[in-house]
Each structure stands twice: as C-alpha cells, then as structure tokens.
Scaffold this active site. Sequence first.
Site, short mmCIF file in Angstrom:
data_model
loop_
_atom_site.label_atom_id
_atom_site.label_comp_id
_atom_site.label_asym_id
_atom_site.label_seq_id
_atom_site.Cartn_x
_atom_site.Cartn_y
_atom_site.Cartn_z
N LYS A 106 0.85 -1.19 0.00
CA LYS A 106 0.00 0.00 0.00
C LYS A 106 0.89 1.24 0.00
O LYS A 106 1.82 1.35 0.81
CB LYS A 106 -0.90 -0.02 1.25
N HIS A 108 -0.15 4.44 0.40
CA HIS A 108 -0.71 5.60 1.10
C HIS A 108 -1.12 5.14 2.50
O HIS A 108 -1.03 3.96 2.85
CB HIS A 108 -1.91 6.17 0.35
#
Length: 224
Positions: A106, A108
């Site tokens: 991921k 963010h």
Amino acid sequence: MTSNQENFKNEFINFALDAKVLAFGEFKTKAGRLSPYFFNAGGFNDGALLKALGEFYAKALISSGIQFDMLFGPAYKGITLAATTAVALAGMGRPVPFCFNRKEAKDHGEGGTLVGAPLKGRVVIIDDVISAGTSVRESVDIIKHSGATPAAVLIALDRMERAGTATEVADTSAVQNVEKEFGMPVVSIANLASLMLFLESSKDSALQQYLPAVKAYRDKYGIN
C-alpha cells in the site's frame, strides 16, 4: 494418538462434512492426481462456521504444546483463519496479537505490506493446507525480515501424500518438506490417517463406500 485427540479429529471431520467443505467422489488435484476426496476451506463462509473453525484451530494449537507469541495469516485465506483463531484463543483465555500481509504494498496511509500487530517473538503461520509450500516460504521470509521467529505452521488438513504430480512422485510430502527445510513443526487439526479411521469406524454406508478408493489413493501416493 490418545482417545481425546482421536475424538477431536473426528469432530472436525464431521464438522467439515456437514459444512460441505469435505466431500468424497472424484476430484482432480492441482498436481493432476484424481483424488477420492476434496477439502476446500473456502466453504467455511458464514459467521457460525468461522467461529467453530477458529475454535478447532485454537484447540489444535494449544494441545500441540508449541510456545508462541502471535499469529500470522498469509494472504488470502490465511487472513480470515488467523483472525478467527485469535478470537477463539482470546475466548479460551489466551489473547495474542495477529498480523497478515497484503499481496501488493500500500502506497498511502500506513503503507507497507503488513497489517495488524508488529511481527515479533515466536510466530505461528496459519493456513488451510500445504500444497507446494510456497505460501509458507513467503511467510517465513516476511517473519524473519521483521526480526521475528517462525515457530510453527498450523493447518486444517494434512493430506499426508507424497509431493509431485500424477506421474512424478517424490518420497516425501509437502508438509515433511516444510518441516525439514525450516526446522519447525507443522500442526494439523486432522490428517489422512484420521480420515481413514473415521471412515473405517463410520456406520454410515454412504460414507463407507468411499473407503476402498481412499485406501487405494493412500497406497499409491501416501507417505510412510
């Protein structure tokens, strides 16, 4: 195997049959073999089934006597299995943290590939079965990279069959290969031996009819 362990395994087999997760017939495995039985943990797909499944995993882990500090669930099936086992352990007075990985990092928010508690201490990897051992190898790499120690692998069913394909058969099983490669135990709720005992002692003729086929499969592909 003690009578309590045998009863526990029989309870799990009955549970899997009732949930239609374990089925008998003729099924082609990933290795290209025609198996007389099939186990698909993805069929444990509602809250009641997951609750019971987590309790079976937790009891198997506790009864193994293995020392552990937390659980790790490899994506994807292992995520749910680790979570429900952690809940069951908490209900038994043994609350432990758990963690799982994402297939893709991921970029963010918190970022990274891991979700849940930080990996540390002795970690038990939880999955449904071991086929080629790929998921275990990836999990071990993740755990070691985080500075933690892989302590064991906990699975639902050990097929106890030699690795390979329908035409190329190895001398050892995928589970044995994992135990040898990583020097850690693989604990299963049930296995082919307990499945055989279950069929042999069953008074259900509909189930007993599959015993010869399971015996033949074990003779051809089973480990010693």
